[in-house]
Design a protein around this motif. Structure first.
Motif, PDB file in Angstrom:
ATOM      1  N   SER A  74       0.751  -1.294  -0.044  1.00 55.13           N
ATOM      2  CA  SER A  74       0.023  -0.093  -0.099  1.00 55.13           C
ATOM      3  C   SER A  74       0.862   1.169   0.032  1.00 55.13           C
ATOM      4  O   SER A  74       1.823   1.255   0.548  1.00 55.13           O
ATOM      5  N   ILE A  75       0.418   2.111  -0.495  1.00 51.80           N
ATOM      6  CA  ILE A  75       1.041   3.439  -0.609  1.00 51.80           C
ATOM      7  C   ILE A  75       0.061   4.558  -0.220  1.00 51.80           C
ATOM      8  O   ILE A  75      -1.122   4.676  -0.940  1.00 51.80           O
ATOM      9  N   GLY A  76       0.122   5.385   0.815  1.00 47.27           N
ATOM     10  CA  GLY A  76      -0.751   6.004   1.880  1.00 47.27           C
ATOM     11  C   GLY A  76      -0.879   7.370   0.922  1.00 47.27           C
ATOM     12  O   GLY A  76      -0.375   7.818   0.159  1.00 47.27           O
ATOM     13  N   ASP A  77      -1.737   8.009   1.841  1.00 48.04           N
ATOM     14  CA  ASP A  77      -2.262   9.318   1.313  1.00 48.04           C
ATOM     15  C   ASP A  77      -1.141  10.239   1.329  1.00 48.04           C
ATOM     16  O   ASP A  77      -0.313  10.095   2.291  1.00 48.04           O
ATOM     17  N   TYR A  78      -0.772  11.080   0.405  1.00 50.93           N
ATOM     18  CA  TYR A  78       0.108  12.163   0.518  1.00 50.93           C
ATOM     19  C   TYR A  78       1.698  11.488   0.553  1.00 50.93           C
ATOM     20  O   TYR A  78       2.832  12.253   0.832  1.00 50.93           O
ATOM     21  N   ALA A  79       1.690  10.270   0.318  1.00 47.76           N
ATOM     22  CA  ALA A  79       2.961   9.543   0.399  1.00 47.76           C
ATOM     23  C   ALA A  79       4.063   9.996  -0.344  1.00 47.76           C
ATOM     24  O   ALA A  79       5.398  10.427   0.547  1.00 47.76           O
ATOM     25  N   PHE A  80       4.122  10.528  -1.548  1.00 47.16           N
ATOM     26  CA  PHE A  80       5.127  11.327  -2.098  1.00 47.16           C
ATOM     27  C   PHE A  80       4.489  12.698  -2.727  1.00 47.16           C
ATOM     28  O   PHE A  80       5.396  13.267  -3.639  1.00 47.16           O
TER      29      PHE A  80
END
Length: 245
Positions: free
Chosen positions: A103-109
């Motif tokens: 999973s890649i979360g909210d605002y990750a990058f």
């Protein structure tokens, strides 16, 4: 963990003095998560994390606003790139996401404005809210077939992105997903997509061609939200097989 805290106190002193360290090697023992403010705003160009014993699993806000960070090596055991993990890392030019990440979360990058390309590994099923928002230098993104939904504002204002292929595993494209991707000229959409959110392709002023892997009848039943005229006014190539006509 006490050694890590001691190291972080040194980083904080450097941060206050606005000194940029060339490289930081962190050896972490018995730590499974790095949370907000651990490295926040630290002036380090390169970070190598070595996880010992109980393996590091998740990063959440750990590198928020590390504006001098140009590269980082993430341990292979990490399974989650959490909320705001690399948000505001404006000097980060490339990153390798480990194969085990799901999973890649909210605002990750969010606002990684120097990031030029990214490959999302197989196994990732979700891309969070504005995960790559304002990554204004990204020209290419590889989305794996494990992803089932593209979150709201996921690629908001990626205004150097020229084309993208949505894999056949995706069923929904969220609101504002590609808002203001104004260099986007083409997109490939699979017949598995059943809904496209409001403003998903708003201000995609260069979008001229949609390659649709399906029939006109299938296209007609897709629920397409409001303010997507950049998409609906483009030339739609139906029954696309991977070769341009």
């Amino acid at each position: 963990f006490s050694r890590l805290l001691s190291l972080l106190s040194v980083i904080q002193r450097h941060k206050r003095k606005a000194i940029i360290l060339e490289k930081l090697k962190v050896r972490i023992r018995q730590v499974i998560s790095l949370y907000f403010s651990i490295f926040q705003e630290c002036k380090v160009a390169r970070i190598l994390i070595i996880s010992v014993g109980v393996q590091l699993r998740s990063l959440t806000g750990a590198f928020y606003n590390c504006s001098s960070l140009t590269s980082i090596t993430i341990p292979n055991a990490v399974t989650s790139i959490g909320t705001s993990a690399f948000r505001g890392c404006t000097s980060l030019t490339s990153i390798t996401i480990p194969e085990g990440v799901t999973s890649i979360g909210d605002y990750a990058f969010y606002c990684c404005t120097s990031l030029t390309s990214i490959t999302i590994p197989e196994g990732v099923t979700s891309i969070g809210y504005s995960a790559f928002g304002w990554c204004s230098s990204i020209t290419s993104i590889t989305i794996p077939s494990s992803v089932t939904s593209i979150g709201n504002s996921a690629f908001y204002c990626c205004d150097s992105l020229t084309s993208i292929t949505i894999p056949s595993s995706v069923t929904s494209i969220g609101n504002e997903a590609f808002w203001s991707c104004d260099s986007l000229t083409s997109i490939t959409i699979p017949s598995s997509v059943t809904s496209i959110g409001n403003y998903a392709f708003y201000y995609c002023s260069s979008l001229t061609t949609v390659y649709y892997v399906g029939t006109p009848t299938q296209w007609e039943v897709i629920s397409i939200g409001s303010y997507n005229t950049s998409l609906t006014n483009a030339n739609i190539v139906f029954n696309y097989t991977g070769e341009e006509n």
